[in-house]
Design a protein around this motif. Structure first.
Motif, PDB file in Angstrom:
ATOM      1  N   GLY A   1       2.946 -37.639  19.950  1.00  0.00           N
ATOM      2  CA  GLY A   1       2.923 -36.407  19.253  1.00  0.00           C
ATOM      3  C   GLY A   1       3.169 -35.189  20.170  1.00  0.00           C
ATOM      4  N   GLY A   2       2.489 -35.249  21.443  1.00  0.00           N
ATOM      5  CA  GLY A   2       2.670 -34.026  22.215  1.00  0.00           C
ATOM      6  C   GLY A   2       4.105 -33.497  22.381  1.00  0.00           C
ATOM      7  N   SER A   3       5.055 -34.718  22.728  1.00  0.00           N
ATOM      8  CA  SER A   3       6.522 -34.468  22.949  1.00  0.00           C
ATOM      9  C   SER A   3       7.102 -33.785  21.661  1.00  0.00           C
ATOM     10  CB  SER A   3       7.170 -35.616  23.231  1.00  0.00           C
ATOM     11  OG  SER A   3       8.371 -35.681  23.124  1.00  0.00           O
ATOM     12  N   ARG A   4       6.850 -34.340  20.426  1.00  0.00           N
ATOM     13  CA  ARG A   4       7.449 -33.497  19.324  1.00  0.00           C
ATOM     14  C   ARG A   4       6.896 -32.410  19.064  1.00  0.00           C
ATOM     15  NH1 ARG A   4       6.751 -39.023  15.543  1.00  0.00           N
ATOM     16  NH2 ARG A   4       8.420 -40.365  16.357  1.00  0.00           N
ATOM     17  N   ALA A   5       5.558 -32.295  19.359  1.00  0.00           N
ATOM     18  CA  ALA A   5       5.165 -31.037  19.005  1.00  0.00           C
ATOM     19  C   ALA A   5       5.581 -29.698  19.901  1.00  0.00           C
ATOM     20  CB  ALA A   5       3.425 -30.983  19.375  1.00  0.00           C
ATOM     21  N   ILE A   6       5.688 -30.200  21.277  1.00  0.00           N
ATOM     22  CA  ILE A   6       6.171 -29.133  22.118  1.00  0.00           C
ATOM     23  C   ILE A   6       7.579 -28.738  21.849  1.00  0.00           C
ATOM     24  CG2 ILE A   6       6.779 -30.723  23.844  1.00  0.00           C
ATOM     25  CD1 ILE A   6       4.755 -27.107  24.187  1.00  0.00           C
TER      26      ILE A   6
ATOM     27  N   ALA B   1       5.491 -20.121  35.309  1.00  0.00           N
ATOM     28  CA  ALA B   1       6.625 -20.383  35.267  1.00  0.00           C
ATOM     29  C   ALA B   1       7.476 -20.614  33.956  1.00  0.00           C
ATOM     30  CB  ALA B   1       7.124 -21.630  36.219  1.00  0.00           C
ATOM     31  N   ALA B   2       6.302 -20.885  33.090  1.00  0.00           N
ATOM     32  CA  ALA B   2       6.678 -21.236  31.564  1.00  0.00           C
ATOM     33  C   ALA B   2       6.667 -19.755  30.833  1.00  0.00           C
ATOM     34  CB  ALA B   2       5.732 -22.068  30.814  1.00  0.00           C
ATOM     35  N   PHE B   3       6.592 -18.786  31.563  1.00  0.00           N
ATOM     36  CA  PHE B   3       6.633 -17.499  30.796  1.00  0.00           C
ATOM     37  C   PHE B   3       5.538 -17.224  29.944  1.00  0.00           C
ATOM     38  CE2 PHE B   3      10.940 -18.088  32.287  1.00  0.00           C
ATOM     39  CZ  PHE B   3      11.300 -16.905  32.954  1.00  0.00           C
ATOM     40  N   LEU B   4       4.472 -17.589  30.118  1.00  0.00           N
ATOM     41  CA  LEU B   4       3.461 -17.622  29.174  1.00  0.00           C
ATOM     42  C   LEU B   4       2.453 -16.168  29.560  1.00  0.00           C
ATOM     43  CD1 LEU B   4       2.664 -21.117  28.345  1.00  0.00           C
ATOM     44  CD2 LEU B   4       3.431 -19.480  27.025  1.00  0.00           C
ATOM     45  N   PRO B   5       1.818 -15.623  28.890  1.00  0.00           N
ATOM     46  CA  PRO B   5       0.946 -14.488  29.166  1.00  0.00           C
ATOM     47  C   PRO B   5      -0.390 -15.034  29.992  1.00  0.00           C
ATOM     48  CG  PRO B   5       0.892 -15.036  26.843  1.00  0.00           C
ATOM     49  CD  PRO B   5       1.744 -15.723  27.528  1.00  0.00           C
ATOM     50  N   PRO B   6      -1.022 -14.322  30.781  1.00  0.00           N
ATOM     51  CA  PRO B   6      -0.514 -12.893  31.180  1.00  0.00           C
ATOM     52  C   PRO B   6      -0.009 -12.641  32.661  1.00  0.00           C
ATOM     53  CG  PRO B   6      -2.944 -13.439  31.880  1.00  0.00           C
ATOM     54  CD  PRO B   6      -2.437 -14.609  31.182  1.00  0.00           C
ATOM     55  N   PHE B   7       0.796 -14.008  32.903  1.00  0.00           N
ATOM     56  CA  PHE B   7       1.365 -14.144  34.492  1.00  0.00           C
ATOM     57  C   PHE B   7       2.688 -13.075  34.323  1.00  0.00           C
ATOM     58  CE2 PHE B   7      -1.282 -17.673  33.783  1.00  0.00           C
ATOM     59  CZ  PHE B   7      -1.964 -17.976  34.887  1.00  0.00           C
TER      60      PHE B   7
ATOM     61  N   LEU C   1      12.359 -23.529  26.032  1.00  0.00           N
ATOM     62  CA  LEU C   1      12.612 -24.617  26.661  1.00  0.00           C
ATOM     63  C   LEU C   1      11.870 -24.634  28.128  1.00  0.00           C
ATOM     64  CD1 LEU C   1      16.022 -25.698  25.673  1.00  0.00           C
ATOM     65  CD2 LEU C   1      13.692 -26.802  25.181  1.00  0.00           C
ATOM     66  N   ALA C   2      11.789 -23.628  28.839  1.00  0.00           N
ATOM     67  CA  ALA C   2      10.898 -23.459  30.142  1.00  0.00           C
ATOM     68  C   ALA C   2       9.694 -24.092  29.918  1.00  0.00           C
ATOM     69  CB  ALA C   2      10.917 -22.151  30.676  1.00  0.00           C
ATOM     70  N   VAL C   3       8.999 -23.837  28.814  1.00  0.00           N
ATOM     71  CA  VAL C   3       7.644 -24.199  28.438  1.00  0.00           C
ATOM     72  C   VAL C   3       7.678 -25.632  28.499  1.00  0.00           C
ATOM     73  CG1 VAL C   3       5.863 -24.324  26.842  1.00  0.00           C
ATOM     74  CG2 VAL C   3       7.094 -22.182  27.348  1.00  0.00           C
ATOM     75  N   PHE C   4       8.843 -26.335  27.638  1.00  0.00           N
ATOM     76  CA  PHE C   4       8.874 -27.696  27.585  1.00  0.00           C
ATOM     77  C   PHE C   4       8.856 -28.429  29.013  1.00  0.00           C
ATOM     78  CE2 PHE C   4      10.720 -31.694  26.763  1.00  0.00           C
ATOM     79  CZ  PHE C   4      10.347 -32.034  25.749  1.00  0.00           C
TER      80      PHE C   4
END
Lengths: 298, 664
Positions: free
Chosen positions: A108-113, B397-403, B444-447
């Motif tokens: 689920g996590g892989s799909r959700a992200i 590194a995932a470009f998320l706030p507030p970094f 995708l960086a978040v991924f």
């Protein structure tokens, strides 16, 4: 509220009697009383996830122009920030899903992200069209500028593409049809359900409430783009407050009915065909921006 | 502080690196600690001087250079622009040196500690020298010192893989250095000792042809050093072979030197950048960002994953710079300025996050005794403090706030949206392409970052060494967690930092104000962070009130009756499957499933194993053909080398005749 409502409408449309619309609240209350069972595999992440996920959705609910505009927090409703906070909540949800160590959580996590990551450009482009049309880069400004003159979509009909793009995004972000099946009992077809699979008790209540809240947020945002009035402003009197609450409920009901209709009439898309859904949403958003730019030229 | 004191400190921080190299070479058992201590102290001093100069109004010129015969003809100075880079390089060196003390002591079998220490000190010395130099002679000398020491650092562990990576690096580094040298020679007309400021006036009357060739060479040279696609192939190989602290220096400092060189030439030396060059930089940046992020999603080796993240970040930076050049030429100066400052801020932010992650990867690799993410897992339970620090770096590194990286992204996107209406059609299209691509890349960086963290830290340990891992000591924790703290602080105090380095269009002139303004939008990073914190804290309070917190018990994860083992966990290969599928047209990965029957009487009982081949499109399609071409050319040359004296003499005659024909 919104989840229960959609479920009820859906049951009615499918010829079933359906549970009462406020069933989710009863469920949350029950879950809150129950014992909290935590996976022994997990780390501190399991304990942080429910707070972070619900926290970011409450953040959005407070910051976005849902029932009121012009509050003190409106500066934070910058469109990039809103998109990033949405992504932040998905990030935590997926981290929590992984931590319990079962394969379902990972699935689920892989799909959700994947969905959350790939919808990022669509969200930003949709918001950019709104920003261009109104000249304000906070979503609060986008709505509040239109309170007196009628809905944004009526003022600027060319935004209809962006509105549809936002609706497709909302369906994906809140794990509804055709991307995910919210009522599924089969683990392999789960997306959102699989990410909260290994939670129980109060934490499950928090995560479920977070997801329901997200649906409400998106529904009201979509509705306010068509018809922002009546909405609370700083000077509203007691009577307006009452009418705003009534109108908000009405807005919720209408959109819930639309979603239920949609969910009853279309089938869930295979995961590997989501790219078609995704690309159409993206190009709708891009088309919205292009139209917004063109309309400025004329 | 007076200018004189600053000059002395600057000189000390620079020459101290040379001293550290000498100390490291002493046959004393304290040499290791002492030399790294000297590096750390000098680097800290350098960072302090850098901060002073970056926020000051006048440059700091070192007078002593002419007194030293060693530095014949070189001049050193630090202006406001180069001070940013000097602070960055010195700051990252400080953390790297602090980390090197315990790290190298742990690895006496892998590395020759003495050599690594000498080389690292010279490496930092070279990087600082590049920034301080004000003429081509000094710039190229230190550039070469920096490039060559890195080659020897790659070879430090003496393995065959390292040699291969080293030679790949050597070829590309040589090509890039010679391209830069040729480009700068063309620009200067051979006047190597002229200061850059004199040079800037000379370039105005260069003929078009030499300007064209010089710009082409310089884009290749600096792009290759910054790891832009398609010149990036050396970066993942090198990152996985050098000692960890050098990896951090590489991503946090050396790649930024390439940006420094690029900016120095393109913003300060050239009379104007032609359109084709602007578009080349822009598209190289976009390509690197996309390729970098897709491969970092795919990679299962932690150092290679981070290397691709660097490529992605530098791609974003060059996209910002390309768009800035374009906007500048179109007369949209507000957007141009905002994009340059976004690039510089992203550079600072990525240096902090990436070097922190690289330092942490050293600890993880040592604990799991493998660089494969699939050999880690469950480390958040065994290393809770480290896992919190790394989690912050991951969010950054995932470009998320507030970094901090989020702030750079915010400035760029907001400025682009703000500049959308007033720009020409060409710039409008470019902005739309950039916004879509950059948000795609940051998504995708978040991924990729979620994958890294989930695989390395969460769930059950996937290997025996990982299951037995211990919490690293304070000497490892401190450098890493202070970098994650720095990443957060840089984000929260972004307005002050930007104000300090002179980005008045973005941060208000009043230093104490906490607001970023650009492109019709504003952001108060501190408010954002505080409000997020308040919401989560409020939630925690409410939950404590309405439900019983003590009513909690631990139990195993629901397993359907069969105990869960680490082998049942979702692997990193499986995790990236959706992305692999959606981008299969580009990535062209191959999946091989091996089916071996276990018993003869039931064909359904089989053992399956799966291998995933990740194609290096650039390497296979671009580098291998070029290499084959050279080999073919060489085999043609072999035919000439037949040992026949008459053939040689006739060749000489031919060459003489040709030369005379050209000369006369």
């Amino acid at each position: 509220m919104s989840v229960g409502g959609v479920r009820w409408f859906k049951a009615r449309l499918q010829g079933r009697h359906g549970a009462v619309p406020w069933l989710p609240y009863i469920t949350y209350a029950n879950l809150l009383k129950k014992e909290n069972v935590i996976s022994s595999t997990g780390s501190w992440m399991l304990h942080v996830t429910p707070y972070a996920v619900l926290g970011s959705n409450i953040f959005l609910a407070l910051v976005l122009p849902l029932v009121s505009v012009g509050g003190s927090l409106t500066a934070l409703s910058n469109f990039i920030v809103v998109a990033a906070v949405l992504l932040l909540s998905s990030t935590f949800l997926v981290m929590g899903a992984f931590d319990a160590g079962s394969a379902f959580g990972g699935l689920g996590g892989s799909r959700a992200i994947t969905l959350a990551a790939l919808f990022e450009p669509t969200i930003i482009l949709t918001f950019i069209a709104l920003v261009l049309a109104t000249g304000s880069s906070t979503l609060d400004g986008v709505i509040s500028g239109q309170v007196m003159v009628g809905g944004l979509l009526i003022q600027a009909p060319y935004l209809v593409l962006s509105w549809f793009a936002l609706m497709l995004t909302a369906l994906a972000e809140t794990a509804r049809y055709p991307v995910d099946e919210p009522g599924t009992q089969l683990e392999l077809t789960m997306m959102h359900e699989a990410t909260v699979f290994d939670y129980s008790g109060p934490y499950l209540a928090m995560l479920e409430y977070a997801s329901a809240l997200k649906l409400t947020v998106f529904v009201l945002l979509l509705a306010n783009l068509i018809l922002p009035w009546p909405i609370l402003v700083a000077t509203s009197s007691g009577l307006t407050v009452f009418s705003v609450i009534l109108a908000t409920l009405l807005k919720l009901l209408v959109v819930m009915f639309v979603i239920a209709l949609l969910e009853s009439s279309i089938a869930r898309v295979r995961l590997y065909r989501i790219q078609e859904f995704l690309t159409s949403a993206f190009f709708m958003a891009l088309g919205g921006v292009s139209l917004a730019l063109l309309s400025r030229l004329i | 502080m007076t200018m004189q004191a600053l000059a002395i400190m600057l000189l000390a921080s620079f020459l101290g690196m040379a001293l550290a190299a000498v100390v490291a070479s002493l046959p004393n058992r304290h040499a290791h600690r002492l030399s790294n201590l000297i590096v750390a102290v000098c680097a800290l001093m350098g960072a302090v001087v850098g901060i002073f100069i970056a926020t000051a109004t006048e440059p700091l010129i070192l007078p002593s250079a002419s007194l030293w015969p060693v530095f014949y003809g070189m001049n050193f100075s630090l202006d406001r622009f180069s001070a940013i880079f000097y602070t960055l390089v010195s700051g990252i060196s400080f953390f790297a040196a602090a980390y090197a003390i315990p790290y190298l002591e742990q690895q006496p079998d892998n590395y020759n500690i003495r050599n690594v220490n000498i080389l690292t000190a010279v490496f930092i010395f070279g990087m600082q020298g590049v920034i301080l130099s004000t003429n081509i002679f000094g710039f190229m000398t230190f550039w070469e010192i920096m490039s060559i020491t890195l080659f020897f650092l790659i070879l430090a562990d003496g393995k065959a893989v390292s040699r291969k990576a080293g030679f790949l690096y050597l070829i590309l580094a040589h090509l890039s250095t010679s391209a830069i040298m040729a480009g700068l020679f063309l620009l200067s007309g051979g006047a190597l000792l002229n200061n850059f400021s004199v040079l800037a006036q000379m370039t105005a009357d260069l003929p078009q042809v030499s300007l064209f060739v010089a710009i082409g060479l310089l884009i290749f040279g600096f792009g290759c050093k910054a790891g832009l696609v398609p010149f990036h192939v050396w970066l993942p190989e090198v990152h996985s072979q050098v000692p960890t602290q050098v990896s951090a220096l590489l991503s946090g400092a050396m790649l930024n030197i390439a940006v420094y060189g690029f900016l120095r030439v393109f913003l300060f030396l050239l009379p104007g950048v032609p359109m084709w060059a602007v578009f080349t930089v822009f598209f190289l940046g976009l390509l690197s960002a996309v390729v970098g992020v897709l491969y970092s999603v795919l990679e299962r080796d932690i150092t290679r994953l981070l290397a691709y993240t660097s490529i992605q970040n530098f791609g974003i930076m060059f996209t910002m710079l390309g768009l800035a050049l374009l906007a500048g030429q179109e007369g949209n100066l507000v957007l141009a300025q905002a994009a340059v400052y976004a690039a510089i801020f992203l550079m600072l932010a990525q240096a902090v996050c990436q070097s922190g992650l690289f330092l942490a990867s050293g600890v993880l690799v040592a604990a799991a005794r493998s660089r494969r993410l699939e050999a880690m897992g469950g480390l958040a339970k065994r290393m809770p403090q480290l896992s919190v620090g790394v989690f912050m770096l991951i969010l950054g590194a995932a470009f998320l706030p507030p970094f901090a990286p989020f702030i750079a992204d915010w400035i760029f996107v907001q400025a682009m949206v703000g500049g959308l209406e007033e720009s020409s059609l060409r710039l409008k299209i470019m902005i739309l392409v950039t916004v879509s691509t950059i948000t795609f890349v940051t998504g995708l960086a978040v991924f990729a970052m979620v994958k890294l963290y989930a695989m390395a830290f969460l769930a059950q340990a996937r290997s025996e060494p990982a299951a037995a891992a211990m919490q690293p000591g304070l000497e490892f924790l401190l450098p890493i967690t202070s970098l994650s703290g720095l990443g957060l602080m840089l984000g929260l105090f972004a307005p002050q930092v930007l104000n300090g380095i002179g980005a008045v269009g973005i941060a208000p002139a009043n230093f104490s104000q906490q607001i970023l303004v650009t492109g019709g939008g504003s952001l108060v990073p501190m408010d954002l962070a505080l409000f997020m914190l308040v919401v989560v804290f409020g939630l925690w309070l409410i939950r404590g009130l309405i439900s019983d917190v003590k009513l909690t018990r631990e139990y195993q994860t629901w397993d359907g009756g069969q105990p869960l083992t680490p082998r049942m966990e979702f692997t990193s290969t499986a995790f990236s499957a959706p992305i692999r599928f959606l981008f299969s047209f580009f990535l062209r990965t191959k999946k091989l499933v091996n089916v071996t029957p276990v018993t003869t009487h039931n064909r359904w009982i089989v053992a399956r194993s799966m291998t995933l081949l990740i194609n290096q499109v650039w390497y296979d399609r671009l580098y291998v053909p070029i290499g084959a071409g050279f080999t073919r050319l060489a085999s043609l040359v072999v035919r000439l080398q037949s040992g026949n004296l008459q053939a040689y003499i006739s060749l000489i005659l031919l060459a003489t005749v040709l030369t005379l024909m050209i000369a006369l």
